[in-house]
Design a protein around this motif. Structure first.
Motif, mmCIF file in Angstrom:
data_model
loop_
_atom_site.group_PDB
_atom_site.id
_atom_site.type_symbol
_atom_site.label_atom_id
_atom_site.label_comp_id
_atom_site.label_asym_id
_atom_site.label_seq_id
_atom_site.Cartn_x
_atom_site.Cartn_y
_atom_site.Cartn_z
ATOM 1 N N LEU A 1 5.837 3.241 1.283
ATOM 2 C CA LEU A 1 6.653 4.471 0.733
ATOM 3 C C LEU A 1 6.048 5.767 2.542
ATOM 4 O O LEU A 1 6.925 5.914 3.132
ATOM 5 N N GLU A 2 5.437 6.844 1.536
ATOM 6 C CA GLU A 2 4.738 7.929 3.243
ATOM 7 C C GLU A 2 4.535 7.642 4.009
ATOM 8 O O GLU A 2 4.049 8.214 5.282
ATOM 9 N N TYR A 3 4.133 6.032 4.644
ATOM 10 C CA TYR A 3 2.999 6.278 5.734
ATOM 11 C C TYR A 3 4.046 5.308 6.743
ATOM 12 O O TYR A 3 4.972 4.388 6.294
ATOM 13 N N LYS A 4 3.932 5.472 7.772
ATOM 14 C CA LYS A 4 4.471 5.113 9.032
ATOM 15 C C LYS A 4 3.704 4.556 9.575
ATOM 16 O O LYS A 4 2.671 4.222 9.872
ATOM 17 N N ILE A 5 4.281 3.102 10.045
ATOM 18 C CA ILE A 5 3.447 2.138 10.443
ATOM 19 C C ILE A 5 4.081 2.031 11.798
ATOM 20 O O ILE A 5 4.861 1.592 12.221
ATOM 21 N N LEU A 6 3.057 2.634 13.094
ATOM 22 C CA LEU A 6 3.852 2.635 14.145
ATOM 23 C C LEU A 6 3.189 1.100 15.242
ATOM 24 O O LEU A 6 2.260 0.990 15.108
ATOM 25 N N TYR A 7 4.487 0.648 15.895
ATOM 26 C CA TYR A 7 4.013 -0.794 16.983
ATOM 27 C C TYR A 7 4.532 -0.954 18.258
ATOM 28 O O TYR A 7 5.661 -0.069 18.533
ATOM 29 N N HIS A 8 4.325 -1.559 19.185
ATOM 30 C CA HIS A 8 4.955 -2.099 19.914
ATOM 31 C C HIS A 8 5.207 -3.060 20.309
ATOM 32 O O HIS A 8 4.653 -4.584 19.296
ATOM 33 N N ASP B 1 2.919 10.454 6.498
ATOM 34 C CA ASP B 1 5.313 11.164 7.367
ATOM 35 C C ASP B 1 4.428 12.512 7.417
ATOM 36 O O ASP B 1 5.348 13.062 7.714
ATOM 37 N N ALA B 2 2.880 13.117 6.410
ATOM 38 C CA ALA B 2 3.265 14.897 6.675
ATOM 39 C C ALA B 2 2.810 14.842 7.734
ATOM 40 O O ALA B 2 2.015 16.354 7.838
#
Length: 107
Positions: free
Chosen positions: A73-80, A96-97
């Protein structure tokens, strides 16, 4: 490599962020929505076991490592992606905001 399965691991920071997201959503939108967000985060991270490299790069960081993201949804899951250990490391979960400069400091 086709058929390769990665192990998805959360950093301690990402685990804490996930709890913060739950409590924030519970307070603002109710327990039901908070559970839905958690379920969508789980589904999105589970999908990273296969083909995590297909998701876009996250450009707003100064890190030397390659950081990618997927969304729930409006959340980014940042990964490596750690190729040498076949792991996908979840670095943080952010809305996202939020200001990209603030997110960059976490990476």
């Amino acid at each position: 490599m086709v058929g390769k399965v990665y192990r998805v691991v959360f950093t301690r920071y990402a685990q804490n962020r996930r709890r913060e997201v739950y409590h924030f959503e519970e307070r603002i939108n109710g327990k039901r929505y908070a559970k839905k967000i958690q379920q969508l985060i789980s589904e999105a991270t589970r999908k990273l076991e296969k083909l995590p490299e297909i998701h876009p790069l996250y450009e707003y960081h100064d890190s030397t490592k390659e950081v990618r993201y997927t969304k729930a949804l409006e959340y980014k899951i940042l990964y490596h992606i750690r190729i040498e250990t076949d792991e996908v490391v979840i670095l943080t979960i952010r809305n996202d905001a939020e200001d990209p400069d603030r997110i960059a400091k976490e990476l």
